[in-house]
Design a protein around this motif. Structure first.
Motif, PDB file in Angstrom:
ATOM      1  N   ARG A   1      34.415  44.213  31.692  1.00 25.20           N
ATOM      2  CA  ARG A   1      34.165  45.646  31.594  1.00 25.20           C
ATOM      3  C   ARG A   1      32.654  45.852  31.510  1.00 25.20           C
ATOM      4  NH1 ARG A   1      35.206  46.542  26.863  1.00 25.20           N
ATOM      5  NH2 ARG A   1      35.407  48.796  26.859  1.00 25.20           N
TER       6      ARG A   1
ATOM      7  N   VAL B   1      45.935  46.725  26.844  1.00 23.41           N
ATOM      8  CA  VAL B   1      44.898  46.779  25.813  1.00 23.41           C
ATOM      9  C   VAL B   1      45.572  46.645  24.452  1.00 23.41           C
ATOM     10  CG1 VAL B   1      42.921  48.041  24.920  1.00 23.41           C
ATOM     11  CG2 VAL B   1      43.586  48.322  27.334  1.00 23.41           C
TER      12      VAL B   1
ATOM     13  N   ILE C   1      35.456  48.683  35.358  1.00 21.18           N
ATOM     14  CA  ILE C   1      36.198  47.444  35.138  1.00 21.18           C
ATOM     15  C   ILE C   1      36.128  46.638  36.429  1.00 21.18           C
ATOM     16  CG2 ILE C   1      38.422  46.404  34.561  1.00 21.18           C
ATOM     17  CD1 ILE C   1      39.177  49.206  33.355  1.00 21.18           C
TER      18      ILE C   1
ATOM     19  N   ARG D   1      39.700  44.175  19.813  1.00 20.57           N
ATOM     20  CA  ARG D   1      40.433  44.782  20.923  1.00 20.57           C
ATOM     21  C   ARG D   1      40.334  43.844  22.117  1.00 20.57           C
ATOM     22  NH1 ARG D   1      39.960  51.089  22.455  1.00 20.57           N
ATOM     23  NH2 ARG D   1      41.007  51.137  20.404  1.00 20.57           N
TER      24      ARG D   1
ATOM     25  N   TYR E   1      41.584  42.916  26.161  1.00 18.94           N
ATOM     26  CA  TYR E   1      41.994  43.479  27.444  1.00 18.94           C
ATOM     27  C   TYR E   1      42.561  42.348  28.292  1.00 18.94           C
ATOM     28  CZ  TYR E   1      38.945  47.279  25.909  1.00 18.94           C
ATOM     29  OH  TYR E   1      38.342  48.291  25.185  1.00 18.94           O
TER      30      TYR E   1
ATOM     31  N   ILE F   1      46.261  46.595  33.114  1.00 19.62           N
ATOM     32  CA  ILE F   1      45.471  46.065  32.007  1.00 19.62           C
ATOM     33  C   ILE F   1      46.142  46.503  30.713  1.00 19.62           C
ATOM     34  CG2 ILE F   1      43.253  46.162  30.803  1.00 19.62           C
ATOM     35  CD1 ILE F   1      41.910  46.554  33.487  1.00 19.62           C
TER      36      ILE F   1
END
Length: 339
Positions: free
Chosen positions: A77, A335, A83, A321, A323, A333
C-alpha cells in the motif's frame, strides 16, 4: 449516456511502455508516503509482541479488486488510496521432468521442471479496489517472468523477475511508482521469491524458492552481477515466507537488528489430509532467525490460507492491521485487525 459510461471503462494506453491505464488519475500520491520502517516499524514490532496463537482477529473490511489478478504474489500500500498488487499470468504451465526408474525426480541443470511461460504484472488500485492501471514487466517468452514478493522503501517499489522453478535465475528490479518504469539492480544465480531493501546499510536481501536461503547484496557497486555479501540458510521450518516488509532497526532490539515482517504458509499432511498452515514472523534478516513468530489460522471463504502470498501491515489506534490478498483471479483484500 450508457455508451459513454461503457466507453469510460475501456483501457486507455498510457505513454509509458507496457502500461494500460483505466482512470485519469495519478498512479501515486504527489508526495510519496514513508515506508513501514520509517513510519511505524517500532509500533508494528510492539503490536506483534502482543500476538499469540489465541489472538482474536476482527475482519474490518473486504476490498474487492476490480478485474482479474491471476495468481497474486505480493502487495504494498502506497498511502491509503493506492494499492499495488504483484501477480502472475501463467500462459504455459511449468512441467516436471518426471521420475527415474528409482522414483526420484529427474534433475537437469540443477532444476526439476521446464520453465513455462507467462507475464509478470503490477496492478494499481485505489483504496476501494478500483483498477487504475496495469503494467507488464516482461515479454512473453522471457525466461524470467515469475514475480514474487514486494517491498516499498518510500521511494521505489522493489520486486523480482525469476524463472518459475527452483535453482534457476532471477533479477531484482526497482520500480518508479509514478511511471512504473523499472530497472534491473542485481542478477542472481537462483530463484528469488521476495526482496527486502535495507535503506540504512544500502543492501538488498533476496529470498529464494520457499525462502530456504537469503542472499544479501551491497548496492554500493554498480555491477549487475554483484558478488553476494552473504548467503544465509533459513533456520525456521515453520512456514515458507512468501511476502515480507522491511521494518528497519526497531528500538525493541536496541536498534541493532535489521528486521522484516514476513508472512508465509506451509503444507502439512495429517492422516492423508493436507492442510495449509499460515504464519507471521518478525525476522532478523542478517541471520534469518525469527525473533517472534505466530501461527495464523485464518482462511478465506474459498478455503485459502490468509498468508498465502500477499501481505501488508499497519498499526491503527495501537492495533495491528494486516492486509491479505490470497485468492486467485477474482481477488479480495481481507483487512484484519486485532481485537
Amino acid at each position: 449516456m450508457l455508451f459513454l459510461a461503457l466507453l469510460s471503462l475501456l483501457p486507455v494506453l498510457a505513454s509509458a511502455v507496457n502500461i494500460t491505464t483505466y482512470a485519469d488519475v495519478p498512479l501515486a500520491p504527489e508526495q510519496l508516503p514513508p515506508s513501514a520502517a520509517t513510519k511505524n516499524g517500532d509500533a508494528i514490532v510492539s503490536a506483534f509482541a502482543n500476538l499469540s496463537r489465541n489472538t482474536k482477529w476482527n475482519l474490518v473490511q473486504n476490498i474487492t479488486l476490480e478485474g482479474d489478478i491471476g495468481e497474486p504474489e505480493g502487495m504494498v500500500r502506497i498511502g491509503d488510496d493506492r494499492i499495488v498488487v504483484a501477480w502472475g499470468d501463467w500462459v504455459v504451465p511449468t512441467k516436471s521432468y518426471g521420475k527415474d526408474e528409482q522414483g526420484n525426480s529427474i534433475v537437469k541443470e540443477g532444476t526439476d521442471r521446464e520453465n513455462g511461460q507467462g507475464y509478470a504484472h503490477l496492478s494499481i488500485f485505489d483504496g476501494m479496489g478500483k483498477r487504475i492501471a496495469d503494467t507488464t514487466l516482461n515479454n512473453l517468452g522471457d525466461a524470467e517472468y515469475h514475480i514474487g514478493g514486494v517491498d516499498y522503501d518510500g521511494e521505489y517499489i522493489w520486486t523480482e523477475l525469476s524463472e518459475y522453478r527452483p535453482n534457476s535465475t532471477a533479477t531484482i528490479i526497482r520500480v518508479n511508482p509514478y511511471t512504473y518504469e523499472h530497472e534491473p539492480i542485481v542478477h542472481i544465480d537462483d530463484h528469488s521469491g521476495g526482496v527486502l531493501h535495507d535503506t540504512e546499510k544500502n543492501t538488498i536481501t533476496a529470498l529464494n524458492w520457499g525462502s530456504r536461503n537469503a542472499t544479501k547484496f551491497s548496492l554500493d557497486s554498480q555491477d549487475l552481477w554483484r558478488r553476494p555479501e552473504s548467503k544465509i540458510p533459513n533456520p525456521s521450518l515453520f512456514a515458507d515466507y512468501q511476502d515480507c516488509k522491511w521494518l528497519g532497526y526497531p528500538s525493541q532490539f536496541d536498534n541493532e537488528k535489521s528486521t522484516a515482517l514476513c508472512a508465509g504458509v506451509a503444507a502439512y499432511s495429517i492422516k492423508n489430509t493436507t492442510i495449509a498452515l499460515g504464519g507471521l514472523a518478525i525476522v532478523d534478516i542478517d541471520t534469518m532467525i525469527p525473533l517472534m513468530e505466530v501461527p495464523i489460522t485464518l482462511y478465506t471463504p474459498k478455503g485459502t490460507s490468509m498468508t498465502q502470498n500477499p501481505v501488508d501491515v499497519d498499526v491503527v489506534d495501537g492495533k495491528m492491521r494486516l492486509y491479505f490478498a490470497p485468492d486467485q483471479h477474482n481477488g479480495t483484500i481481507f483487512v484484519h485487525e486485532t481485537l
